[in-house]
Design a protein around this motif. Structure first.
Motif, PDB file in Angstrom:
ATOM      1  N   ALA A 178       0.607  16.493  -6.598  1.00 46.65           N
ATOM      2  CA  ALA A 178       1.893  17.093  -6.109  1.00 46.65           C
ATOM      3  C   ALA A 178       1.533  15.554  -4.169  1.00 46.65           C
ATOM      4  O   ALA A 178       0.168  16.164  -4.076  1.00 46.65           O
ATOM      5  N   LEU A 179       1.984  15.128  -3.891  1.00 47.63           N
ATOM      6  CA  LEU A 179       2.046  14.287  -3.277  1.00 47.63           C
ATOM      7  C   LEU A 179       2.670  14.147  -1.684  1.00 47.63           C
ATOM      8  O   LEU A 179       3.821  14.643  -2.216  1.00 47.63           O
ATOM      9  N   GLU A 180       2.459  14.590  -0.067  1.00 46.29           N
ATOM     10  CA  GLU A 180       3.585  14.390   0.371  1.00 46.29           C
ATOM     11  C   GLU A 180       3.667  13.097   0.776  1.00 46.29           C
ATOM     12  O   GLU A 180       2.573  12.385   2.067  1.00 46.29           O
ATOM     13  N   PRO A 181       4.311  12.298   1.018  1.00 45.69           N
ATOM     14  CA  PRO A 181       4.377  10.762   1.179  1.00 45.69           C
ATOM     15  C   PRO A 181       3.817  10.485   2.584  1.00 45.69           C
ATOM     16  O   PRO A 181       4.551  11.195   3.802  1.00 45.69           O
ATOM     17  N   ILE A 220       1.191  -1.224   0.147  1.00 48.37           N
ATOM     18  CA  ILE A 220       0.126  -0.285   0.100  1.00 48.37           C
ATOM     19  C   ILE A 220       1.190   1.291   0.107  1.00 48.37           C
ATOM     20  O   ILE A 220       1.847   1.470   0.950  1.00 48.37           O
ATOM     21  N   THR A 221       0.880   1.974  -0.923  1.00 45.19           N
ATOM     22  CA  THR A 221       0.888   3.211  -0.745  1.00 45.19           C
ATOM     23  C   THR A 221      -0.190   4.465  -0.586  1.00 45.19           C
ATOM     24  O   THR A 221      -1.058   4.455  -1.128  1.00 45.19           O
ATOM     25  N   LYS A 222       0.411   5.391   0.559  1.00 45.47           N
ATOM     26  CA  LYS A 222      -0.367   6.189   0.944  1.00 45.47           C
ATOM     27  C   LYS A 222       0.023   8.043   0.823  1.00 45.47           C
ATOM     28  O   LYS A 222       1.673   7.993   1.320  1.00 45.47           O
ATOM     29  N   GLY A 223      -0.021   8.695   0.422  1.00 43.03           N
ATOM     30  CA  GLY A 223       0.726   9.889   0.527  1.00 43.03           C
ATOM     31  C   GLY A 223      -1.091  11.620   0.632  1.00 43.03           C
ATOM     32  O   GLY A 223      -2.350  11.416   0.055  1.00 43.03           O
ATOM     33  N   LYS A 224      -0.224  12.340   1.327  1.00 40.24           N
ATOM     34  CA  LYS A 224      -1.165  13.508   0.996  1.00 40.24           C
ATOM     35  C   LYS A 224      -1.224  14.531  -0.111  1.00 40.24           C
ATOM     36  O   LYS A 224      -0.017  14.708   0.029  1.00 40.24           O
ATOM     37  N   THR A 262       7.485  12.548  -5.243  1.00 37.08           N
ATOM     38  CA  THR A 262       6.967  12.346  -4.985  1.00 37.08           C
ATOM     39  C   THR A 262       6.088  13.987  -5.730  1.00 37.08           C
ATOM     40  O   THR A 262       4.773  14.995  -5.614  1.00 37.08           O
ATOM     41  N   ASN A 263       6.581  15.035  -5.886  1.00 35.56           N
ATOM     42  CA  ASN A 263       6.829  16.162  -5.964  1.00 35.56           C
ATOM     43  C   ASN A 263       6.922  16.755  -7.382  1.00 35.56           C
ATOM     44  O   ASN A 263       7.182  17.227  -8.043  1.00 35.56           O
ATOM     45  N   GLY A 264       5.796  15.398  -8.370  1.00 30.93           N
ATOM     46  CA  GLY A 264       5.629  15.664  -9.752  1.00 30.93           C
ATOM     47  C   GLY A 264       4.691  15.224  -9.790  1.00 30.93           C
ATOM     48  O   GLY A 264       4.384  14.290  -9.770  1.00 30.93           O
ATOM     49  N   PRO A 265       3.613  15.319 -11.041  1.00 28.50           N
ATOM     50  CA  PRO A 265       2.677  14.029 -11.703  1.00 28.50           C
ATOM     51  C   PRO A 265       2.897  13.021 -11.880  1.00 28.50           C
ATOM     52  O   PRO A 265       2.175  12.256 -11.506  1.00 28.50           O
ATOM     53  N   ILE A 316       6.701   4.485   1.783  1.00 29.22           N
ATOM     54  CA  ILE A 316       7.457   4.919   1.477  1.00 29.22           C
ATOM     55  C   ILE A 316       8.980   4.105   1.060  1.00 29.22           C
ATOM     56  O   ILE A 316       9.376   4.590  -0.749  1.00 29.22           O
ATOM     57  N   GLY A 317       9.522   3.614   1.243  1.00 28.71           N
ATOM     58  CA  GLY A 317      10.389   2.387   0.969  1.00 28.71           C
ATOM     59  C   GLY A 317       9.705   1.330  -0.571  1.00 28.71           C
ATOM     60  O   GLY A 317      10.901   1.363  -1.489  1.00 28.71           O
ATOM     61  N   LEU A 318       8.757   1.480  -0.522  1.00 29.69           N
ATOM     62  CA  LEU A 318       7.569   1.280  -2.007  1.00 29.69           C
ATOM     63  C   LEU A 318       7.776   2.030  -3.083  1.00 29.69           C
ATOM     64  O   LEU A 318       8.351   2.226  -3.978  1.00 29.69           O
ATOM     65  N   MET A 319       7.495   3.343  -2.567  1.00 28.58           N
ATOM     66  CA  MET A 319       7.799   4.262  -3.571  1.00 28.58           C
ATOM     67  C   MET A 319       9.301   4.460  -4.225  1.00 28.58           C
ATOM     68  O   MET A 319       9.794   4.970  -5.340  1.00 28.58           O
ATOM     69  N   GLY A 320       9.893   4.869  -2.926  1.00 30.73           N
ATOM     70  CA  GLY A 320      10.965   5.182  -3.635  1.00 30.73           C
ATOM     71  C   GLY A 320      11.960   3.745  -4.369  1.00 30.73           C
ATOM     72  O   GLY A 320      13.391   3.778  -5.337  1.00 30.73           O
TER      73      GLY A 320
END
Length: 212
Positions: free
Chosen positions: A101-104, A32-36, A131-134, A108-112
């Motif tokens: 843009a999202l704030e992780p 699961i990935t989640k970001g604001k 995640t600082n771009g579409p 986070i490890g999976l995003m990386g």
């Protein structure tokens, strides 16, 4: 709480601003990935020269734009890069909000791993770059055109309201980015982001501070 259809089926500018502070979630076999959500752009459909659906343009890939609010519109740009949009309004009113843009927050490890970014040295610049771009956020969240048309009220890709929303948070409004082709519509103040957030995708030349 997961956002319901009624949230999306409203005025696009209002939805865009109220998406700020909510959480995008993608559940995949990998995790699961989640970001604001911290930055968005509104696209006002047939009257907006910056929108894909300007003058009611409609191709098969654009079918989700013509549904009721609450579906994903994902399109491909620059090779293997993608952009994720939240469809708004009612059926046959093809408007949407681009998530810029999202704030992780989680996974986070999976995003990386997906972004091929080594986060082991705790570099702030690397973390911010997740995640600082579409297109970056689509890669980090594994969002591709296979998700074009997915129901955001479902259980795979969805958005949660921010139950701990800050009443005094400030929203900045600026012109949208990289749409010089949109003529006078490129100057509309339809890009919104949370003031002071380090994960926004770029600078801004003019701004208006708004309060919810």
């Amino acid at each position: 709480m997961k956002l319901e259809r009624s949230f999306y089926s409203r005025d696009t500018i209002l939805v865009a601003k109220e998406l700020l502070g909510c959480y995008l979630v993608h559940e995949t076999p990998d995790g699961i990935t989640k970001g604001k959500i911290v930055e968005v752009e509104a696209y006002k459909g047939p009257k907006d020269k910056g929108a894909h659906s300007y003058k009611y343009r409609h191709t098969p890939k654009m079918d989700p734009l013509y549904k009721n609010g609450g579906f994903a519109y994902v399109f491909q740009v620059y090779g293997n890069n993608y952009c994720f949009n939240v469809v708004t309004q009612n059926e046959n009113m093809p408007e949407a909000v681009l998530i810029r843009a999202l704030e992780p927050y989680e996974g986070i490890g999976l995003m990386g791993k997906r972004r091929n970014i080594d986060l082991s040295d705790d570099s702030k610049s690397k973390f911010k770059n997740l995640t600082n771009g579409p297109s970056k956020l689509c890669q980090a969240f594994d969002i591709k055109t296979s998700l074009n048309g997915v129901d955001l009220c479902g259980d795979e890709l969805y958005i949660l309201s921010d139950c701990s929303s800050e009443n005094n948070r400030e929203i900045v409004a600026t012109p949208r980015i990289n749409i010089d082709y949109a003529e006078e519509y490129k100057d509309r103040f339809w890009r919104f982001f949370l003031k002071g957030n380090v994960f926004i995708s770029g600078n801004y030349r003019t701004n208006r501070d708004l309060r919810d």
